[in-house]
Design an enzyme around this catalytic site. Structure first.
Site, PDB file in Angstrom:
ATOM      1  N   GLU A  42      10.193   0.136 -30.703  1.00  0.00           N
ATOM      2  CA  GLU A  42       9.455   0.271 -31.967  1.00  0.00           C
ATOM      3  C   GLU A  42      10.051   1.393 -32.795  1.00  0.00           C
ATOM      4  OE1 GLU A  42       4.883   0.906 -33.668  1.00  0.00           O
ATOM      5  OE2 GLU A  42       5.271   0.939 -31.507  1.00  0.00           O
ATOM      6  N   ASN A  92       2.395  -0.815 -34.027  1.00  0.00           N
ATOM      7  CA  ASN A  92       1.687  -0.488 -35.260  1.00  0.00           C
ATOM      8  C   ASN A  92       2.628  -0.472 -36.459  1.00  0.00           C
ATOM      9  OD1 ASN A  92      -0.514  -0.187 -33.607  1.00  0.00           O
ATOM     10  ND2 ASN A  92      -0.589   2.032 -33.723  1.00  0.00           N
ATOM     11  N   ASN A 113       0.270  -7.503 -34.808  1.00  0.00           N
ATOM     12  CA  ASN A 113       0.081  -6.550 -33.714  1.00  0.00           C
ATOM     13  C   ASN A 113      -1.292  -5.903 -33.806  1.00  0.00           C
ATOM     14  OD1 ASN A 113       1.225  -4.533 -31.571  1.00  0.00           O
ATOM     15  ND2 ASN A 113       0.389  -3.215 -33.177  1.00  0.00           N
ATOM     16  N   GLU A 114      -2.062  -5.954 -32.721  1.00  0.00           N
ATOM     17  CA  GLU A 114      -3.330  -5.216 -32.564  1.00  0.00           C
ATOM     18  C   GLU A 114      -4.222  -5.295 -33.814  1.00  0.00           C
ATOM     19  OE1 GLU A 114      -2.470  -1.217 -31.233  1.00  0.00           O
ATOM     20  OE2 GLU A 114      -1.917  -1.913 -29.231  1.00  0.00           O
ATOM     21  N   TYR A 121      -2.850   0.771 -21.821  1.00  0.00           N
ATOM     22  CA  TYR A 121      -2.335   2.087 -21.483  1.00  0.00           C
ATOM     23  C   TYR A 121      -3.374   2.766 -20.608  1.00  0.00           C
ATOM     24  CZ  TYR A 121       0.990   1.216 -25.248  1.00  0.00           C
ATOM     25  OH  TYR A 121       1.965   0.664 -26.041  1.00  0.00           O
ATOM     26  N   GLU A 142       2.497  -4.819 -24.147  1.00  0.00           N
ATOM     27  CA  GLU A 142       2.519  -3.353 -24.145  1.00  0.00           C
ATOM     28  C   GLU A 142       1.790  -2.880 -22.900  1.00  0.00           C
ATOM     29  OE1 GLU A 142       1.446  -1.065 -27.625  1.00  0.00           O
ATOM     30  OE2 GLU A 142       2.157  -2.649 -28.981  1.00  0.00           O
ATOM     31  N   GLN A 176       7.605   2.439 -23.948  1.00  0.00           N
ATOM     32  CA  GLN A 176       8.663   1.763 -24.688  1.00  0.00           C
ATOM     33  C   GLN A 176       9.993   1.968 -23.979  1.00  0.00           C
ATOM     34  OE1 GLN A 176       8.747   2.353 -28.935  1.00  0.00           O
ATOM     35  NE2 GLN A 176       6.534   2.268 -29.087  1.00  0.00           N
TER      36      GLN A 176
END
Length: 487
Positions: A15, A60, A160-161, A232, A280, A337
């Site tokens: 990212e 993001n 994304n999200e 996470y 992720e 990442q």
């Protein structure tokens, strides 16, 4: 047998965030830079991980990213304010650079389109730029930029999200589903061979969890080939035992999301079910605060550069064990990442550091071929304060012809584990290879000054007798082994 292990569960994520791209994989000013500006030392370090699929450019970041800013002559690309991580984006690394890097590394590219501030038409145009034959506007632009042959990108994420309050362009599930359907139809209309990943709810802690997924999947129907999930995990409570028991929560999230997929499939009476894309995952908590992330002229920003220790490595092994144990539904996964930003590799100037989680990923990744087997564990258990009861042994196994790949972690902090490995209908003949990762204590971590505190080493402590393999695992250790079975 559970199912064939999809090699794409050993994927990564790159990212435009912090120093992941700039001063990470791409740094023309580095002494290690090649002719294209890629850091040869970083790429050489990534090579043993044998990552299969690479997600890009966010995250993001993608909800404010317009891909056309990152193509064409570098001198004419705009420098823009970047709002997801409150920094500056010079757009010197974009689509064509990412594709070139992917080809150099043997990665399958996986692009995420902007459904935050972007439009369905912008997503369609990006597919044409990447996959179209010359003769149309955006395919001709790609050719003019040096790539007459199509890039052939087959995996695309629909945003994304999008249920996250922090996300640029956050919308309710119904509105996201409408945007995703519009974009997906245009994208597949241009290239029917692509596969689409719908945004699942990005957090089990959000009120949208599961209801978001039901609404989105029902609306998108067969347009969604996969649905994403993110996780996470942290040890803010400094409770090592419970932290290592977080595999319960990972298993539960996968099983809940798969249940939602199956429910929607049944409700729609469809022959097609969406599979899971865990795009992720990692340990992330020490550098979680956004404090200090306001624009102050620093570029690239030194943010979210987590230092990983031994207990983090065991948790990373737990994620991979869970993906293997759910091989029937988890088809793609991306560690977040790649470099510097919550990553297995850190750079400091022209120096490079290998972190604890790197070794675990390598130990698993090179033993990924075959069919996942359902493990039956007999042995002592303990009770995590939040994550519940688990065995001290965390494990998974893959059968590849006459080879058995075994992955085993000892979660005990102070006791060795006497482990016996038995295959229900086969006999183990001999060990072929094995590595063991451990360290002096749970908090042990590598540093630029002491880079080998936590690392994998060759393991030869097997005894094979009566068709079973026996060994002793040290406290807080991860084993990856290849065993030969009798024909």
């Amino acid at each position: 047998p559970i199912g064939q292990v999809d090699p794409r569960i050993f994927g990564g994520f790159l990212e435009h965030m912090g120093r992941a791209v700039y001063e990470g994989v791409y740094d023309p000013k580095s002494a290690h830079a090649d002719a294209e500006g890629f850091r040869k030392d970083v790429l050489a370090a990534l090579e043993p991980l044998s990552m299969t699929v690479m997600r890009y450019p966010g995250g993001n970041f993608v909800s404010g990213y317009h891909w056309e800013d990152g193509v064409g002559p570098r001198e004419s690309r705009p420098t823009v304010r970047e709002l997801a991580w409150q920094t500056i984006e010079p757009n010197q690394f974009g689509t064509d650079e990412f594709i070139s890097l992917s080809r150099k590394m043997g990665w399958t590219p996986m692009l995420a389109v902007n459904l935050g501030t972007g439009s369905p038409e912008e997503a369609q145009n990006w597919v044409e730029y990447c996959n179209g034959e010359v003769g149309t506007r955006y395919a001709d632009r790609r050719a003019a930029n040096g790539s007459p042959e199509p890039h052939g990108v087959k995996l695309w994420c629909l945003g994304n999200e999008m249920d996250g309050p922090w996300q640029l362009g956050q919308v309710p599930a119904e509105q996201y589903a409408l945007r995703a359907e519009q974009a997906g139809k245009l994208m597949k209309g241009l290239d029917p061979s692509i596969e689409l990943v719908a945004c699942g709810s990005c957090g089990v802690y959000l009120p949208t969890y599961m209801e978001w997924d039901r609404v989105v999947l029902e609306y998108l129907g067969d347009l969604a080939d996969y649905v994403s999930l993110h996780r996470y995990v942290d040890n803010r409570a400094d409770d090592t035992a419970d932290f290592l028991a977080v595999t319960n929560a990972i298993d539960r999230q996968i099983e809940q999301m798969d249940a939602a997929c199956r429910f929607v499939q049944a409700k729609r009476r469809s022959y097609k079910r969406p599979y899971l894309c865990f795009d992720e995952w990692n340990v992330w908590y020490r550098t979680f605060s956004r404090e200090g992330m306001d624009v102050d002229g620093e570029f690239p920003r030194h943010v979210i550069e987590e230092v990983y220790n031994l207990e983090d490595a065991l948790v990373a092994a737990g994620f991979l064990n869970s993906f293997i144990r759910h091989a029937d539904c988890v088809k793609i996964a991306n560690i977040a990442q790649l470099v510097n930003v919550i990553a297995p590799i850190l750079t400091r100037g022209d120096e490079l550091l290998i972190q604890s989680i790197y070794h675990v990923f390598e130990m698993f990744s090179k033993r990924r071929e075959g069919v996942a087997l359902r493990p039956a564990v007999q042995g002592p258990v303990y009770q995590g304060s939040l994550n519940g009861e688990v065995h001290y042994l965390d494990c998974s196994a893959i059968l590849d012809g006459n080879r058995l790949q075994v992955f085993a972690s000892n979660r005990s902090q102070d006791e060795e584990m006497d482990l016996s490995i038995e295959v229900a209908d086969r006999s183990i003949a001999s060990p072929q290879s094995a590595e063991l990762l451990t360290g002096p204590d749970a908090k042990a971590a590598n540093s630029f000054e002491a880079p080998d505190v936590v690392r994998s080493e060759r393991f030869e402590g097997f005894e094979v007798r009566g068709g079973k393999a026996r060994l002793s695992l040290p406290p807080l250790s991860v084993l990856a082994a290849t065993l030969e079975l009798e024909s």
